[in-house]
Design a protein around this motif. Structure first.
Motif, short mmCIF file in Angstrom:
data_model
loop_
_atom_site.label_atom_id
_atom_site.label_comp_id
_atom_site.label_asym_id
_atom_site.label_seq_id
_atom_site.Cartn_x
_atom_site.Cartn_y
_atom_site.Cartn_z
N HIS A 79 0.87 -1.18 0.00
CA HIS A 79 0.00 0.00 0.00
C HIS A 79 0.91 1.22 0.00
CE1 HIS A 79 -3.65 -2.32 1.43
NE2 HIS A 79 -2.68 -3.15 1.80
N GLN A 82 0.56 4.19 2.43
CA GLN A 82 0.90 4.03 3.85
C GLN A 82 2.39 4.23 4.12
OE1 GLN A 82 -0.78 0.16 4.89
NE2 GLN A 82 -2.76 0.73 4.03
N TRP A 96 -5.79 -0.45 13.86
CA TRP A 96 -4.65 0.08 13.07
C TRP A 96 -5.19 0.79 11.82
CZ3 TRP A 96 -3.09 -1.29 8.11
CH2 TRP A 96 -1.81 -0.85 7.72
N LEU A 97 -6.19 0.19 11.17
CA LEU A 97 -6.79 0.85 10.00
C LEU A 97 -7.45 2.17 10.40
CD1 LEU A 97 -8.52 -2.16 8.16
CD2 LEU A 97 -6.67 -0.76 7.25
N THR A 101 -4.19 4.24 9.45
CA THR A 101 -4.22 4.11 7.98
C THR A 101 -5.21 5.06 7.32
OG1 THR A 101 -3.69 1.81 8.30
CG2 THR A 101 -4.50 2.41 6.15
N ARG A 204 -11.05 -3.21 -1.33
CA ARG A 204 -10.08 -3.32 -0.24
C ARG A 204 -10.22 -4.66 0.50
NH1 ARG A 204 -7.90 1.30 2.61
NH2 ARG A 204 -6.05 0.36 3.48
N PHE A 205 -11.41 -4.90 1.07
CA PHE A 205 -11.78 -6.21 1.64
C PHE A 205 -13.28 -6.18 1.94
CE2 PHE A 205 -10.61 -5.74 6.52
CZ PHE A 205 -11.03 -4.41 6.54
N HIS A 232 -7.98 -8.53 0.27
CA HIS A 232 -7.48 -9.17 1.49
C HIS A 232 -8.40 -10.31 1.90
CE1 HIS A 232 -5.79 -5.06 1.64
NE2 HIS A 232 -4.79 -5.60 2.31
N GLU A 235 -7.18 -12.30 7.44
CA GLU A 235 -5.90 -11.85 7.99
C GLU A 235 -5.86 -12.00 9.51
OE1 GLU A 235 -5.11 -7.84 6.80
OE2 GLU A 235 -3.20 -7.71 7.88
N HIS A 271 -2.67 -12.25 2.61
CA HIS A 271 -2.63 -12.78 3.99
C HIS A 271 -3.12 -14.22 4.07
CE1 HIS A 271 -1.35 -8.83 5.27
NE2 HIS A 271 -2.35 -8.32 4.60
N SER A 296 4.27 -8.07 8.02
CA SER A 296 2.98 -7.52 8.43
C SER A 296 2.30 -8.47 9.43
CB SER A 296 2.09 -7.32 7.21
OG SER A 296 0.77 -7.01 7.57
N ILE A 300 1.48 -6.70 12.88
CA ILE A 300 0.11 -6.40 13.34
C ILE A 300 -0.45 -7.56 14.16
CG2 ILE A 300 -2.04 -5.24 12.65
CD1 ILE A 300 -1.20 -4.83 9.95
N ASP A 322 3.60 -5.78 2.19
CA ASP A 322 2.40 -5.17 2.75
C ASP A 322 2.72 -3.85 3.46
OD1 ASP A 322 -0.34 -4.93 3.29
OD2 ASP A 322 -0.14 -5.90 5.24
N1 GUN Z 1 -7.05 -5.21 5.36
C1 GUN Z 1 -7.76 -4.23 4.76
N2 GUN Z 1 -7.00 -3.17 4.50
C2 GUN Z 1 -5.76 -3.47 4.92
C3 GUN Z 1 -4.53 -2.77 4.91
O1 GUN Z 1 -4.40 -1.64 4.46
N3 GUN Z 1 -3.46 -3.43 5.44
C4 GUN Z 1 -3.56 -4.68 5.95
N4 GUN Z 1 -2.49 -5.27 6.44
N5 GUN Z 1 -4.72 -5.35 5.97
C5 GUN Z 1 -5.80 -4.75 5.47
#
Ligand code: GUN
Ligand code: ZN
Length: 430
Positions: A79, A82, A96-97, A101, A204-205, A232, A235, A271, A296, A300, A322
């Motif tokens: 990304h 970031q 964290w997001l 982010t 994104r997810f 994603h 994860e 992931h 990552s 995380i 990542d």
């Molecule tokens: N899952 C959705 N967005 C992200 C991201 O920006 N980074 C990570 N590691 N996982 C995510």
């Protein structure tokens, strides 16, 4: 006549996949090798003496025994927005997001800031020997333009896409099902296949897309099946539980993609740690690729990717930083983290497997393995020359090494951007 360049020194060559075949059968480290470059392409790879004799006109770039001429590294998931928040402390994925982010991604609403970060990011990865990256952008279409423009200026092969989110993201960082479709379609028309650019459709997810948006992007992928699709998958445990709540009728996380047309051979699922057996079966059936992001996953606190089990199912697997959930821009550091996760699972990877994952393996996951990721005639000339004695700590270890593989492993485990002696992009030394 096109100027030719002959790089001589130890070379790394692949004739197959060392994740599914014994690595000594398919990976060769030739201490007297050479790579002939002409017009941005690799014209030949072979023995230094033979290529020297056959091409007396070629300009000579000689490397000694503590060097290794490799394919440029391929980072299959990052990304770039970031970049400036890499190494932010103490949060798990969802916090964290929200806390690091999304606020940073909002700053890329300013095209000048987005351009500055894109330029900075590509400079950083090139300094780390990464010649191709597959990057998420932000929801802003201009964040895609500035990255492709910056890569084009450097001659880099790149994969990127507009990140799509229409829920569970702050104001200013949401699009809609329709605008995600329209903007992504316009970006495909503008960038996909232009020079060395590949457009990746990028939801994104599942938690940040409504079913309507997932369907719209599934329809777009059906219209543009030549494009990769990156997202994603599974994860973190909390994230999987959230997906179950958001999609109560889905069989599992992968099903939230599959039912909306987002499972396919050109799919890249980052992931993929907490998978159900059905998900693994479906991924293997479809031939979709997974992307392992080891720095990552430890940073995380996500979990331990099952490299050995998934590779045994012949699922294509790429390796990735990542950034900035990952804690490094370096694919060397990323290989080291993949080794450590392998150790924690009782399945350590050999140096030959690690470097294959960071080059040909990632290229395969992106369906770019016929162009980049290995040293062979007809491939694009993206190279990284490693210095295998780049620091006093590594040099003293290499002095004791009984093979080039032992020497390379020390650089994989302890090396950073100081180990990158030269980078060649499209046949041009950077
Ligand atoms: N899952 C959705 N967005 C992200 C991201 O920006 N980074 C990570 N590691 N996982 C995510
Ligand atoms: Zn990611």
């Amino acid at each position: 006549m096109t100027q030719k360049t002959l790089l001589t020194g130890p070379t790394l060559r692949f004739s197959g996949n060392p994740m599914t075949r014994p690595w000594p059968d398919v990976v060769t480290l030739d201490t007297e090798g050479a790579v002939l470059i002409s017009g941005g392409m690799i014209e030949a790879v072979g023995k230094a003496a033979e290529l020297r004799a056959a091409h007396p006109e070629a300009e000579d770039v000689a490397h000694g025994k503590h060097r290794l001429i490799c394919p440029g590294f391929v980072d299959a998931h990052a990304h770039y927005p970031q970049t400036a928040i890499i190494a932010s402390w103490g949060k798990r994925l969802i916090d964290w997001l929200n806390d690091y982010t999304f606020p940073e991604e909002m700053r890329l609403a300013d095209p000048a800031y987005a351009r500055k970060i894109a330029e900075r990011y590509l400079d950083l990865i090139l300094a780390n020997g990464t010649t191709t990256v597959a990057s998420y952008c932000t929801i802003h279409p201009h964040s895609v333009d500035v990255l492709f423009e910056a890569a084009e200026k450097r001659g880099q092969r790149i994969v990127a896409g507009k990140t799509c989110m229409d829920r569970n993201a702050p104001d200013g960082l949401r699009d809609s099902a329709q605008s995600a479709y329209d903007d992504s379609k316009a970006l495909i028309a503008r960038w996909h296949g232009r020079g060395r650019a590949t457009y990746a459709i990028t939801p994104r997810f599942s938690p940040t897309s409504t079913p309507e948006q997932l369907s719209a992007l599934g329809a777009l992928w059906a219209e543009h099946s030549e494009c990769p699709m990156q997202t994603h998958l599974s994860e973190q445990v909390d994230e999987v539980a959230w997906v179950r709540n958001l999609f109560p009728s889905a069989r599992d996380y992968l099903d939230t993609y599959e039912t909306h047309g987002l499972l396919g051979e050109r799919g890249l699922y980052g992931h993929a740690i907490h998978l159900e057996p059905r998900e693994v079966d479906r991924l293997a059936e479809v031939g979709a690729a997974l992307v392992h992001c080891p720095t990552s996953n430890t940073f995380i606190g996500s979990g331990l990717f099952d490299m050995a089990g998934l590779a045994a199912r012949r699922i294509p697997i790429g390796l990735a930083t990542d950034t900035g959930g990952g804690s490094s821009f370096s694919m060397l550091r990323t290989m080291a983290a993949a080794y450590e996760i392998g150790q924690l699972r009782g399945t350590p990877l050999h140096a030959a497997q690690l470097i294959w994952l960071a080059t040909a393996g990632s290229a395969r996951s992106l369906h770019l393995h016929d162009r980049i990721g290995s040293l062979a005639a007809g491939m694009e000339a993206d190279l990284c020359v490693l210095d295998l004695a780049s620091t006093p700590g590594i040099a003293q270890r290499v002095a004791e090494a009984e093979s080039q593989w032992e020497a390379l492993f020390a650089t994989i485990m302890m090396g950073d951007d100081r180990a990158i002696a030269e980078v060649w992009v499209n046949g041009v030394r950077q």
